[in-house]
Motif scaffolding. Sequence first.
Motif, PDB file in Angstrom:
ATOM      1  N   LEU A  61      -2.620  -8.765   2.014  1.00  0.00           N
ATOM      2  CA  LEU A  61      -4.325  -9.244   1.159  1.00  0.00           C
ATOM      3  C   LEU A  61      -4.299  -7.615   1.991  1.00  0.00           C
ATOM      4  O   LEU A  61      -4.203  -7.046   3.166  1.00  0.00           O
ATOM      5  CB  LEU A  61      -5.535  -9.624   2.368  1.00  0.00           C
ATOM      6  CG  LEU A  61      -5.127 -11.156   0.776  1.00  0.00           C
ATOM      7  CD1 LEU A  61      -6.201 -12.317   1.745  1.00  0.00           C
ATOM      8  CD2 LEU A  61      -5.048 -10.572  -0.531  1.00  0.00           C
ATOM      9  N   LYS A  62      -5.546  -6.804   1.792  1.00  0.00           N
ATOM     10  CA  LYS A  62      -6.332  -5.373   2.678  1.00  0.00           C
ATOM     11  C   LYS A  62      -7.715  -5.277   2.674  1.00  0.00           C
ATOM     12  O   LYS A  62      -8.078  -5.544   2.181  1.00  0.00           O
ATOM     13  CB  LYS A  62      -6.018  -4.421   2.008  1.00  0.00           C
ATOM     14  CG  LYS A  62      -6.449  -4.052   0.443  1.00  0.00           C
ATOM     15  CD  LYS A  62      -6.406  -2.938   0.436  1.00  0.00           C
ATOM     16  CE  LYS A  62      -8.166  -2.080   0.449  1.00  0.00           C
ATOM     17  NZ  LYS A  62      -8.506  -1.309   0.130  1.00  0.00           N
ATOM     18  N   MET A  63      -7.978  -5.536   4.081  1.00  0.00           N
ATOM     19  CA  MET A  63      -9.361  -5.269   4.850  1.00  0.00           C
ATOM     20  C   MET A  63     -10.124  -3.463   4.284  1.00  0.00           C
ATOM     21  O   MET A  63      -8.937  -2.370   4.629  1.00  0.00           O
ATOM     22  CB  MET A  63      -9.283  -4.959   6.142  1.00  0.00           C
ATOM     23  CG  MET A  63      -8.806  -7.218   6.580  1.00  0.00           C
ATOM     24  SD  MET A  63     -10.963  -7.651   6.176  1.00  0.00           S
ATOM     25  CE  MET A  63     -11.785  -7.312   6.506  1.00  0.00           C
ATOM     26  N   GLY A  64     -11.016  -2.716   4.092  1.00  0.00           N
ATOM     27  CA  GLY A  64     -11.401  -1.797   3.960  1.00  0.00           C
ATOM     28  C   GLY A  64     -13.333  -1.621   4.807  1.00  0.00           C
ATOM     29  O   GLY A  64     -13.189  -2.782   4.730  1.00  0.00           O
ATOM     30  N   VAL A 106      -5.426   9.224   1.184  1.00  0.00           N
ATOM     31  CA  VAL A 106      -3.782   8.430   2.867  1.00  0.00           C
ATOM     32  C   VAL A 106      -5.056   7.936   3.629  1.00  0.00           C
ATOM     33  O   VAL A 106      -5.623   8.779   4.398  1.00  0.00           O
ATOM     34  CB  VAL A 106      -2.832   9.302   2.892  1.00  0.00           C
ATOM     35  CG1 VAL A 106      -2.019   8.310   3.166  1.00  0.00           C
ATOM     36  CG2 VAL A 106      -2.428   9.811   1.708  1.00  0.00           C
ATOM     37  N   GLU A 107      -4.679   6.757   4.526  1.00  0.00           N
ATOM     38  CA  GLU A 107      -5.739   6.651   5.326  1.00  0.00           C
ATOM     39  C   GLU A 107      -4.393   5.714   6.026  1.00  0.00           C
ATOM     40  O   GLU A 107      -3.557   4.764   5.964  1.00  0.00           O
ATOM     41  CB  GLU A 107      -6.530   4.859   5.077  1.00  0.00           C
ATOM     42  CG  GLU A 107      -7.436   5.407   4.244  1.00  0.00           C
ATOM     43  CD  GLU A 107      -8.338   4.074   4.077  1.00  0.00           C
ATOM     44  OE1 GLU A 107      -9.116   4.657   3.224  1.00  0.00           O
ATOM     45  OE2 GLU A 107      -7.514   3.362   3.156  1.00  0.00           O
ATOM     46  N   ALA A 108      -4.345   6.089   7.349  1.00  0.00           N
ATOM     47  CA  ALA A 108      -3.635   5.349   8.115  1.00  0.00           C
ATOM     48  C   ALA A 108      -3.922   3.977   8.977  1.00  0.00           C
ATOM     49  O   ALA A 108      -4.969   4.320   9.148  1.00  0.00           O
ATOM     50  CB  ALA A 108      -3.248   6.148   9.791  1.00  0.00           C
ATOM     51  N   GLU A 109      -3.129   3.184   9.310  1.00  0.00           N
ATOM     52  CA  GLU A 109      -3.437   2.000   9.280  1.00  0.00           C
ATOM     53  C   GLU A 109      -2.914   1.003  10.202  1.00  0.00           C
ATOM     54  O   GLU A 109      -1.199   1.362  10.721  1.00  0.00           O
ATOM     55  CB  GLU A 109      -3.989   0.857   7.779  1.00  0.00           C
ATOM     56  CG  GLU A 109      -4.946   1.642   6.970  1.00  0.00           C
ATOM     57  CD  GLU A 109      -5.374   1.136   5.956  1.00  0.00           C
ATOM     58  OE1 GLU A 109      -5.288  -0.132   5.644  1.00  0.00           O
ATOM     59  OE2 GLU A 109      -6.005   1.234   5.397  1.00  0.00           O
ATOM     60  N   VAL A 110      -3.166  -0.160  10.632  1.00  0.00           N
ATOM     61  CA  VAL A 110      -2.190  -0.982  10.806  1.00  0.00           C
ATOM     62  C   VAL A 110      -1.902  -2.373  10.486  1.00  0.00           C
ATOM     63  O   VAL A 110      -3.024  -3.280  10.189  1.00  0.00           O
ATOM     64  CB  VAL A 110      -2.637  -1.551  12.926  1.00  0.00           C
ATOM     65  CG1 VAL A 110      -1.818  -2.593  13.653  1.00  0.00           C
ATOM     66  CG2 VAL A 110      -2.778  -0.642  13.529  1.00  0.00           C
ATOM     67  N   LEU A 139       0.259   3.607   5.660  1.00  0.00           N
ATOM     68  CA  LEU A 139      -0.101   3.390   4.868  1.00  0.00           C
ATOM     69  C   LEU A 139      -0.696   3.727   4.141  1.00  0.00           C
ATOM     70  O   LEU A 139       0.050   2.731   3.354  1.00  0.00           O
ATOM     71  CB  LEU A 139       0.687   5.169   4.840  1.00  0.00           C
ATOM     72  CG  LEU A 139       1.093   6.672   5.553  1.00  0.00           C
ATOM     73  CD1 LEU A 139       1.917   7.414   5.374  1.00  0.00           C
ATOM     74  CD2 LEU A 139      -0.231   6.585   6.427  1.00  0.00           C
ATOM     75  N   GLU A 140      -1.791   3.884   3.784  1.00  0.00           N
ATOM     76  CA  GLU A 140      -2.334   2.639   1.958  1.00  0.00           C
ATOM     77  C   GLU A 140      -3.305   4.244   1.514  1.00  0.00           C
ATOM     78  O   GLU A 140      -4.030   5.303   2.214  1.00  0.00           O
ATOM     79  CB  GLU A 140      -3.376   2.142   2.705  1.00  0.00           C
ATOM     80  CG  GLU A 140      -4.420   1.229   1.230  1.00  0.00           C
ATOM     81  CD  GLU A 140      -5.277   0.325   0.988  1.00  0.00           C
ATOM     82  OE1 GLU A 140      -5.073   0.019   0.195  1.00  0.00           O
ATOM     83  OE2 GLU A 140      -5.861   1.126   1.767  1.00  0.00           O
ATOM     84  N   VAL A 141      -2.622   4.503   0.067  1.00  0.00           N
ATOM     85  CA  VAL A 141      -3.271   5.463  -0.310  1.00  0.00           C
ATOM     86  C   VAL A 141      -4.022   4.512  -1.668  1.00  0.00           C
ATOM     87  O   VAL A 141      -4.099   3.748  -2.487  1.00  0.00           O
ATOM     88  CB  VAL A 141      -2.164   5.425  -1.933  1.00  0.00           C
ATOM     89  CG1 VAL A 141      -2.200   7.229  -2.639  1.00  0.00           C
ATOM     90  CG2 VAL A 141      -0.589   6.505  -0.972  1.00  0.00           C
ATOM     91  N   ILE A 142      -5.089   5.405  -1.591  1.00  0.00           N
ATOM     92  CA  ILE A 142      -6.758   5.097  -1.705  1.00  0.00           C
ATOM     93  C   ILE A 142      -6.741   5.880  -3.410  1.00  0.00           C
ATOM     94  O   ILE A 142      -6.533   6.544  -3.192  1.00  0.00           O
ATOM     95  CB  ILE A 142      -7.794   4.341  -1.011  1.00  0.00           C
ATOM     96  CG1 ILE A 142      -8.256   5.820  -0.558  1.00  0.00           C
ATOM     97  CG2 ILE A 142      -7.677   3.193  -0.925  1.00  0.00           C
ATOM     98  CD1 ILE A 142      -9.447   5.662   0.306  1.00  0.00           C
ATOM     99  N   ASP A 143      -7.154   4.733  -4.091  1.00  0.00           N
ATOM    100  CA  ASP A 143      -7.776   5.911  -4.894  1.00  0.00           C
ATOM    101  C   ASP A 143      -8.907   5.152  -5.934  1.00  0.00           C
ATOM    102  O   ASP A 143      -8.813   4.568  -6.556  1.00  0.00           O
ATOM    103  CB  ASP A 143      -6.521   6.626  -6.229  1.00  0.00           C
ATOM    104  CG  ASP A 143      -6.593   7.011  -6.754  1.00  0.00           C
ATOM    105  OD1 ASP A 143      -7.375   8.028  -7.128  1.00  0.00           O
ATOM    106  OD2 ASP A 143      -6.359   7.119  -8.762  1.00  0.00           O
ATOM    107  N   THR A 232      -5.030  -3.697   7.979  1.00  0.00           N
ATOM    108  CA  THR A 232      -6.549  -3.748   8.683  1.00  0.00           C
ATOM    109  C   THR A 232      -7.774  -2.843   8.584  1.00  0.00           C
ATOM    110  O   THR A 232      -8.689  -3.233   8.987  1.00  0.00           O
ATOM    111  CB  THR A 232      -6.017  -3.917  10.003  1.00  0.00           C
ATOM    112  OG1 THR A 232      -5.479  -2.375  10.692  1.00  0.00           O
ATOM    113  CG2 THR A 232      -5.683  -5.177  10.425  1.00  0.00           C
ATOM    114  N   GLY A 233      -7.508  -1.421   7.731  1.00  0.00           N
ATOM    115  CA  GLY A 233      -8.647  -0.971   7.513  1.00  0.00           C
ATOM    116  C   GLY A 233      -7.956   0.434   7.895  1.00  0.00           C
ATOM    117  O   GLY A 233      -7.645   0.638   8.274  1.00  0.00           O
ATOM    118  N   GLY A 234      -8.377   1.643   7.090  1.00  0.00           N
ATOM    119  CA  GLY A 234      -7.926   3.090   7.300  1.00  0.00           C
ATOM    120  C   GLY A 234      -8.915   3.263   9.356  1.00  0.00           C
ATOM    121  O   GLY A 234     -10.295   2.731   9.392  1.00  0.00           O
ATOM    122  N   ALA A 235      -8.379   3.824  10.131  1.00  0.00           N
ATOM    123  CA  ALA A 235      -8.397   3.935  11.539  1.00  0.00           C
ATOM    124  C   ALA A 235      -9.104   5.240  11.711  1.00  0.00           C
ATOM    125  O   ALA A 235      -9.921   4.900  12.854  1.00  0.00           O
ATOM    126  CB  ALA A 235      -7.347   4.088  12.832  1.00  0.00           C
TER     127      ALA A 235
HETATM  128 MG    MG Z   1      -7.001   1.347   3.115  1.00  0.00          MG
END
Ligand code: MG
Length: 262
Positions: A61-64, A106-110, A139-143, A232-235
Amino acid sequence: MALASSVIEQLAGHLDAAELEAREVVKITDAYPDMDWDDAYAIQDAIRRRKEARGCKIAGLKMGLTSRGKWDQMGVREPVYGFLTDQAAVPNGGAVDMSALIHPKVEAEVAFVLKAPLEGGDCSIDQVLEATDVVMPALEVIDSRYLNFKFDIKSVIADNTSAARYMVGGAPRSPKGLDLRNLGIVLAKNGEVVATVAASEVLGHPAESVATLVRMLARRGQGLSAGTLVLTGGATAAVAVGRGDTVEVRCQDLGTAFLRFV
Ligand code: MG
Ligand code: OOG
Protein backbone atom coordinates in the motif's frame (compact mmCIF):
# COMPACT_ATOMS: atom_id res chain seq x y z
CA MET A 1 -22.26 6.61 -1.11
CA ALA A 2 -23.70 9.00 -3.68
CA LEU A 3 -23.03 6.97 -6.84
CA ALA A 4 -24.80 3.85 -8.11
CA SER A 5 -22.63 0.73 -8.29
CA SER A 6 -22.96 0.71 -12.09
CA VAL A 7 -21.44 4.21 -12.19
CA ILE A 8 -18.61 3.14 -9.85
CA GLU A 9 -17.76 0.28 -12.25
CA GLN A 10 -17.99 2.53 -15.30
CA LEU A 11 -15.64 5.14 -13.77
CA ALA A 12 -13.19 2.41 -12.73
CA GLY A 13 -13.16 1.10 -16.31
CA HIS A 14 -12.65 4.63 -17.61
CA LEU A 15 -9.62 5.33 -15.37
CA ASP A 16 -8.19 1.83 -15.86
CA ALA A 17 -8.34 2.28 -19.66
CA ALA A 18 -6.71 5.72 -19.41
CA GLU A 19 -3.80 4.12 -17.53
CA LEU A 20 -3.49 1.16 -19.93
CA GLU A 21 -3.55 3.48 -22.95
CA ALA A 22 -1.34 6.16 -21.29
CA ARG A 23 -3.85 8.89 -22.06
CA GLU A 24 -5.06 11.87 -20.01
CA VAL A 25 -8.74 12.27 -19.09
CA VAL A 26 -10.71 15.06 -17.41
CA LYS A 27 -11.05 14.61 -13.67
CA ILE A 28 -14.11 12.58 -12.79
CA THR A 29 -15.54 15.06 -10.29
CA ASP A 30 -16.25 17.41 -13.25
CA ALA A 31 -19.06 15.06 -14.29
CA TYR A 32 -19.84 13.72 -10.78
CA PRO A 33 -19.38 16.68 -8.38
CA ASP A 34 -21.49 15.00 -5.71
CA MET A 35 -19.42 11.83 -5.39
CA ASP A 36 -18.13 11.28 -1.84
CA TRP A 37 -15.03 9.74 -0.22
CA ASP A 38 -16.64 6.31 -0.03
CA ASP A 39 -17.39 6.46 -3.76
CA ALA A 40 -13.78 7.48 -4.44
CA TYR A 41 -12.35 4.50 -2.51
CA ALA A 42 -15.01 2.21 -4.07
CA ILE A 43 -13.77 3.24 -7.55
CA GLN A 44 -10.16 2.56 -6.44
CA ASP A 45 -11.28 -0.87 -5.14
CA ALA A 46 -12.97 -1.62 -8.46
CA ILE A 47 -9.74 -0.74 -10.33
CA ARG A 48 -7.91 -3.07 -7.96
CA ARG A 49 -10.30 -5.92 -8.81
CA ARG A 50 -9.80 -5.27 -12.54
CA LYS A 51 -6.03 -5.45 -12.16
CA GLU A 52 -6.28 -8.63 -10.05
CA ALA A 53 -8.47 -10.17 -12.75
CA ARG A 54 -5.63 -9.44 -15.22
CA GLY A 55 -3.18 -11.31 -12.98
CA CYS A 56 -1.65 -8.43 -10.97
CA LYS A 57 -0.84 -9.32 -7.35
CA ILE A 58 -1.20 -6.69 -4.63
CA ALA A 59 2.34 -5.94 -3.42
CA GLY A 60 1.66 -3.30 -0.79
CA LEU A 61 0.00 0.00 0.00
CA LYS A 62 1.05 3.61 -0.44
CA MET A 63 0.26 6.76 1.44
CA GLY A 64 0.20 10.01 -0.52
CA LEU A 65 0.00 13.72 0.21
CA THR A 66 1.80 13.39 3.55
CA SER A 67 4.32 16.26 3.35
CA ARG A 68 4.33 20.04 3.04
CA GLY A 69 6.32 19.74 -0.19
CA LYS A 70 3.55 17.64 -1.75
CA TRP A 71 0.72 19.73 -0.28
CA ASP A 72 2.16 22.94 -1.67
CA GLN A 73 2.83 21.33 -5.06
CA MET A 74 -0.60 19.71 -5.49
CA GLY A 75 -2.86 22.09 -3.51
CA VAL A 76 -4.49 19.10 -1.78
CA ARG A 77 -3.74 18.87 1.94
CA GLU A 78 -5.14 15.58 3.08
CA PRO A 79 -3.38 12.19 3.26
CA VAL A 80 -4.78 9.54 0.93
CA TYR A 81 -3.90 5.91 0.31
CA GLY A 82 -3.69 3.59 -2.67
CA PHE A 83 -2.36 0.16 -3.60
CA LEU A 84 0.81 -1.14 -5.28
CA THR A 85 0.97 -4.16 -7.61
CA ASP A 86 3.80 -6.55 -8.38
CA GLN A 87 3.70 -5.47 -12.03
CA ALA A 88 4.43 -1.85 -11.09
CA ALA A 89 7.65 -2.78 -9.23
CA VAL A 90 10.98 -1.83 -10.80
CA PRO A 91 14.30 -3.13 -9.41
CA ASN A 92 16.92 -0.76 -8.01
CA GLY A 93 18.79 0.72 -10.99
CA GLY A 94 16.11 -0.52 -13.35
CA ALA A 95 14.65 1.20 -16.41
CA VAL A 96 11.20 2.77 -16.54
CA ASP A 97 9.64 2.76 -20.02
CA MET A 98 8.37 6.29 -20.68
CA SER A 99 6.15 5.16 -23.55
CA ALA A 100 3.78 3.46 -21.06
CA LEU A 101 3.36 6.67 -19.02
CA ILE A 102 1.66 10.04 -19.54
CA HIS A 103 3.57 12.73 -17.58
CA PRO A 104 5.48 10.94 -14.80
CA LYS A 105 7.00 12.56 -11.72
CA VAL A 106 9.23 10.93 -9.12
CA GLU A 107 9.06 11.08 -5.32
CA ALA A 108 11.64 10.16 -2.67
CA GLU A 109 9.97 8.12 0.06
CA VAL A 110 10.72 5.96 3.08
CA ALA A 111 9.25 2.44 2.84
CA PHE A 112 8.27 0.16 5.74
CA VAL A 113 7.88 -3.62 5.73
CA LEU A 114 5.86 -5.05 8.62
CA LYS A 115 6.67 -8.21 10.57
CA ALA A 116 3.42 -8.13 12.57
CA PRO A 117 -0.15 -7.12 11.70
CA LEU A 118 -1.46 -3.66 12.56
CA GLU A 119 -5.05 -2.58 13.02
CA GLY A 120 -7.21 -0.22 15.00
CA GLY A 121 -8.50 3.31 15.11
CA ASP A 122 -5.90 4.38 17.68
CA CYS A 123 -2.73 3.04 16.04
CA SER A 124 0.36 4.99 17.20
CA ILE A 125 3.94 5.59 16.03
CA ASP A 126 5.23 3.25 18.78
CA GLN A 127 2.96 0.43 17.63
CA VAL A 128 4.14 0.90 14.04
CA LEU A 129 7.81 0.82 15.05
CA GLU A 130 7.21 -2.31 17.15
CA ALA A 131 5.52 -4.04 14.20
CA THR A 132 8.16 -2.98 11.61
CA ASP A 133 10.67 -5.46 10.21
CA VAL A 134 12.73 -3.03 8.08
CA VAL A 135 12.69 0.48 6.64
CA MET A 136 14.36 1.41 3.34
CA PRO A 137 14.53 4.13 0.70
CA ALA A 138 12.01 4.12 -2.13
CA LEU A 139 11.26 6.04 -5.30
CA GLU A 140 7.68 6.27 -6.42
CA VAL A 141 6.82 7.18 -10.01
CA ILE A 142 3.43 8.88 -9.99
CA ASP A 143 1.49 9.49 -13.21
CA SER A 144 -1.91 11.07 -12.67
CA ARG A 145 -4.33 9.99 -15.35
CA TYR A 146 -5.84 13.51 -15.17
CA LEU A 147 -5.23 16.36 -17.58
CA ASN A 148 -2.17 18.43 -16.67
CA PHE A 149 -1.71 16.40 -13.44
CA LYS A 150 -4.52 18.50 -11.83
CA PHE A 151 -7.07 16.94 -9.51
CA ASP A 152 -9.07 17.26 -6.31
CA ILE A 153 -8.97 14.82 -3.41
CA LYS A 154 -11.80 12.55 -4.53
CA SER A 155 -10.58 12.32 -8.12
CA VAL A 156 -7.06 11.38 -7.01
CA ILE A 157 -8.27 8.69 -4.58
CA ALA A 158 -10.36 7.13 -7.37
CA ASP A 159 -7.27 7.21 -9.64
CA ASN A 160 -5.38 5.04 -7.12
CA THR A 161 -3.49 8.14 -5.94
CA SER A 162 -1.60 8.43 -9.28
CA ALA A 163 0.31 5.16 -8.61
CA ALA A 164 2.35 4.05 -11.63
CA ARG A 165 5.74 2.47 -10.75
CA TYR A 166 7.84 2.13 -7.60
CA MET A 167 11.22 0.90 -6.49
CA VAL A 168 12.42 -0.05 -3.02
CA GLY A 169 16.13 -0.55 -2.48
CA GLY A 170 19.15 0.73 -0.60
CA ALA A 171 20.18 -1.10 2.54
CA PRO A 172 17.02 -2.13 4.43
CA ARG A 173 17.37 -2.20 8.22
CA SER A 174 15.38 -2.37 11.39
CA PRO A 175 14.13 1.00 12.68
CA LYS A 176 15.51 0.04 16.11
CA GLY A 177 18.38 2.39 16.91
CA LEU A 178 17.62 4.68 13.95
CA ASP A 179 16.58 8.30 14.46
CA LEU A 180 13.88 8.05 11.79
CA ARG A 181 12.43 11.48 12.53
CA ASN A 182 15.69 13.23 11.73
CA LEU A 183 16.79 10.90 8.93
CA GLY A 184 18.26 12.88 6.02
CA ILE A 185 16.81 12.26 2.55
CA VAL A 186 18.39 13.60 -0.67
CA LEU A 187 16.60 13.50 -4.04
CA ALA A 188 18.90 13.90 -7.06
CA LYS A 189 18.15 14.10 -10.78
CA ASN A 190 20.91 13.49 -13.30
CA GLY A 191 23.45 13.78 -10.49
CA GLU A 192 22.22 17.21 -9.31
CA VAL A 193 20.61 17.48 -5.87
CA VAL A 194 16.98 18.59 -6.28
CA ALA A 195 15.89 18.52 -2.62
CA THR A 196 17.28 17.69 0.81
CA VAL A 197 14.90 17.13 3.73
CA ALA A 198 14.52 15.33 7.03
CA ALA A 199 12.04 12.43 7.18
CA SER A 200 10.06 14.47 9.73
CA GLU A 201 8.63 16.27 6.68
CA VAL A 202 6.37 13.21 6.40
CA LEU A 203 3.64 13.94 8.98
CA GLY A 204 6.29 14.71 11.62
CA HIS A 205 7.61 11.10 11.51
CA PRO A 206 7.37 8.59 8.65
CA ALA A 207 5.94 5.97 11.06
CA GLU A 208 3.05 8.40 11.66
CA SER A 209 2.19 7.95 7.96
CA VAL A 210 1.84 4.18 8.52
CA ALA A 211 -0.17 4.82 11.71
CA THR A 212 -2.45 7.20 9.79
CA LEU A 213 -2.95 4.52 7.12
CA VAL A 214 -3.91 1.97 9.79
CA ARG A 215 -6.41 4.41 11.33
CA MET A 216 -7.90 5.18 7.87
CA LEU A 217 -8.21 1.45 7.11
CA ALA A 218 -9.84 0.85 10.51
CA ARG A 219 -12.70 3.13 9.48
CA ARG A 220 -13.37 0.65 6.63
CA GLY A 221 -12.99 -2.40 8.89
CA GLN A 222 -9.56 -3.26 7.44
CA GLY A 223 -5.97 -3.54 8.69
CA LEU A 224 -2.44 -4.39 7.56
CA SER A 225 -1.08 -7.95 7.66
CA ALA A 226 2.47 -9.03 8.53
CA GLY A 227 4.79 -8.69 5.54
CA THR A 228 2.98 -5.68 4.07
CA LEU A 229 5.08 -3.06 2.25
CA VAL A 230 3.99 0.54 2.85
CA LEU A 231 5.32 3.62 1.05
CA THR A 232 4.89 6.58 3.38
CA GLY A 233 4.58 9.37 0.77
CA GLY A 234 6.88 11.80 -1.00
CA ALA A 235 8.99 13.71 1.52
CA THR A 236 9.55 16.57 -0.94
CA ALA A 237 7.76 17.94 -4.00
CA ALA A 238 7.81 15.42 -6.87
CA VAL A 239 10.23 15.98 -9.76
CA ALA A 240 9.13 15.70 -13.42
CA VAL A 241 11.17 13.30 -15.56
CA GLY A 242 11.72 12.61 -19.24
CA ARG A 243 13.54 10.08 -21.41
CA GLY A 244 17.24 9.86 -20.54
CA ASP A 245 16.85 11.08 -16.94
CA THR A 246 18.18 9.26 -13.89
CA VAL A 247 16.69 9.88 -10.44
CA GLU A 248 18.35 8.82 -7.22
CA VAL A 249 17.31 8.78 -3.57
CA ARG A 250 20.07 8.88 -0.93
CA CYS A 251 18.86 8.07 2.55
CA GLN A 252 21.00 8.54 5.64
CA ASP A 253 21.86 5.13 7.17
CA LEU A 254 19.71 3.34 4.55
CA GLY A 255 21.77 3.57 1.38
CA THR A 256 20.91 4.79 -2.08
CA ALA A 257 18.73 3.61 -4.95
CA PHE A 258 17.99 4.91 -8.45
CA LEU A 259 15.83 4.58 -11.54
CA ARG A 260 16.51 5.32 -15.21
CA PHE A 261 13.88 6.63 -17.61
CA VAL A 262 14.11 5.30 -21.17
MG1 MG B 1 4.04 8.68 -3.48
C1 OOG C 1 -1.01 12.00 -5.63
C2 OOG C 1 -0.14 10.92 -5.06
C3 OOG C 1 0.84 11.47 -4.07
C4 OOG C 1 2.74 10.99 -2.52
O1 OOG C 1 3.69 10.30 -2.22
O2 OOG C 1 2.48 12.07 -1.97
C5 OOG C 1 1.86 10.51 -3.60
C6 OOG C 1 -0.25 12.90 -6.57
O3 OOG C 1 0.43 13.82 -6.11
O4 OOG C 1 -0.36 12.69 -7.79
O5 OOG C 1 2.06 9.42 -4.07
